[in-house]
Scaffold this motif. Structure first.
Motif, PDB file in Angstrom:
ATOM      1  N   ALA A  89       0.832  -1.205   0.000  1.00 42.94           N
ATOM      2  CA  ALA A  89       0.000   0.000   0.000  1.00 42.94           C
ATOM      3  C   ALA A  89       0.870   1.260   0.000  1.00 42.94           C
ATOM      4  O   ALA A  89       0.570   2.233  -0.697  1.00 42.94           O
ATOM      5  CB  ALA A  89      -0.929  -0.014   1.214  1.00 42.94           C
ATOM      6  N   ALA A  90       1.937   1.248   0.761  1.00 45.23           N
ATOM      7  CA  ALA A  90       2.838   2.393   0.803  1.00 45.23           C
ATOM      8  C   ALA A  90       3.500   2.599  -0.560  1.00 45.23           C
ATOM      9  O   ALA A  90       3.645   3.736  -1.025  1.00 45.23           O
ATOM     10  CB  ALA A  90       3.905   2.203   1.883  1.00 45.23           C
ATOM     11  N   ALA A  91       3.878   1.512  -1.216  1.00 45.25           N
ATOM     12  CA  ALA A  91       4.485   1.612  -2.539  1.00 45.25           C
ATOM     13  C   ALA A  91       3.484   2.158  -3.558  1.00 45.25           C
ATOM     14  O   ALA A  91       3.835   2.984  -4.416  1.00 45.25           O
ATOM     15  CB  ALA A  91       5.007   0.249  -2.984  1.00 45.25           C
ATOM     16  N   GLN A  92       2.250   1.705  -3.461  1.00 41.67           N
ATOM     17  CA  GLN A  92       1.209   2.206  -4.380  1.00 41.67           C
ATOM     18  C   GLN A  92       0.938   3.681  -4.127  1.00 41.67           C
ATOM     19  O   GLN A  92       0.747   4.444  -5.077  1.00 41.67           O
ATOM     20  CB  GLN A  92      -0.070   1.392  -4.216  1.00 41.67           C
ATOM     21  N   ASN A  93       0.905   4.086  -2.865  1.00 47.02           N
ATOM     22  CA  ASN A  93       0.697   5.496  -2.546  1.00 47.02           C
ATOM     23  C   ASN A  93       1.844   6.358  -3.072  1.00 47.02           C
ATOM     24  O   ASN A  93       1.631   7.453  -3.595  1.00 47.02           O
ATOM     25  CB  ASN A  93       0.532   5.708  -1.048  1.00 47.02           C
ATOM     26  N   ALA A  94       3.054   5.866  -2.922  1.00 46.46           N
ATOM     27  CA  ALA A  94       4.219   6.614  -3.401  1.00 46.46           C
ATOM     28  C   ALA A  94       4.190   6.733  -4.926  1.00 46.46           C
ATOM     29  O   ALA A  94       4.518   7.791  -5.483  1.00 46.46           O
ATOM     30  CB  ALA A  94       5.499   5.935  -2.944  1.00 46.46           C
ATOM     31  N   ALA A  95       3.769   5.667  -5.604  1.00 50.32           N
ATOM     32  CA  ALA A  95       3.703   5.682  -7.058  1.00 50.32           C
ATOM     33  C   ALA A  95       2.588   6.614  -7.541  1.00 50.32           C
ATOM     34  O   ALA A  95       2.736   7.273  -8.572  1.00 50.32           O
ATOM     35  CB  ALA A  95       3.482   4.271  -7.611  1.00 50.32           C
ATOM     36  N   ALA A  96       1.502   6.669  -6.801  1.00 51.06           N
ATOM     37  CA  ALA A  96       0.360   7.518  -7.187  1.00 51.06           C
ATOM     38  C   ALA A  96       0.694   8.996  -7.017  1.00 51.06           C
ATOM     39  O   ALA A  96       0.150   9.841  -7.711  1.00 51.06           O
ATOM     40  CB  ALA A  96      -0.863   7.164  -6.366  1.00 51.06           C
ATOM     41  N   LYS A  97       1.596   9.338  -6.109  1.00 54.93           N
ATOM     42  CA  LYS A  97       1.951  10.736  -5.844  1.00 54.93           C
ATOM     43  C   LYS A  97       2.958  11.277  -6.842  1.00 54.93           C
ATOM     44  O   LYS A  97       3.238  12.460  -6.865  1.00 54.93           O
ATOM     45  CB  LYS A  97       2.484  10.883  -4.425  1.00 54.93           C
TER      46      LYS A  97
END
Length: 97
Positions: A88-96
């Motif tokens: 989830a943290a990786a997905q959030n970082a990629a989305a930002k």
């Protein structure tokens, strides 16, 4: 001797709850076993082969089977949760980006 199931001294004896010292020994043996599993890179208890056999033997000797089942399941779930949070943290970082 009657139909009332409570208070009958002749009924089968239930095991007494573990003492503070017995609980402490169980937790210490669990911690030692799980530390060994961490050392050999195993997440699921019981799949390490002979790598942690001494620690596992002590763990199974000092803890009730219901506790062992609970601790082992919690360990697996904790690793799954950690992996999901990392994803989830990786997905959030990629989305930002």
């Amino acid at each position: 001797m009657g139909w009332w199931p409570f208070g009958n001294s002749q009924s089968s004896a239930e095991p007494s709850p573990p003492t503070r010292e017995e609980r402490q020994k169980c937790w210490e043996s669990r911690d030692a076993y799980f530390a060994c599993l961490d050392g050999v890179g195993v997440v699921k208890p019981g799949t390490e082969g002979k790598a942690c056999s001494n620690e596992n033997r002590v763990y199974e000797k000092t803890c009730a089977q219901s506790w062992i089942t609970y601790f082992n399941e919690r360990r697996k779930l904790a690793f799954q949760q950690k992996d999901m949070l990392a994803q989830a943290a990786a997905q959030n970082a990629a989305a930002k980006r």
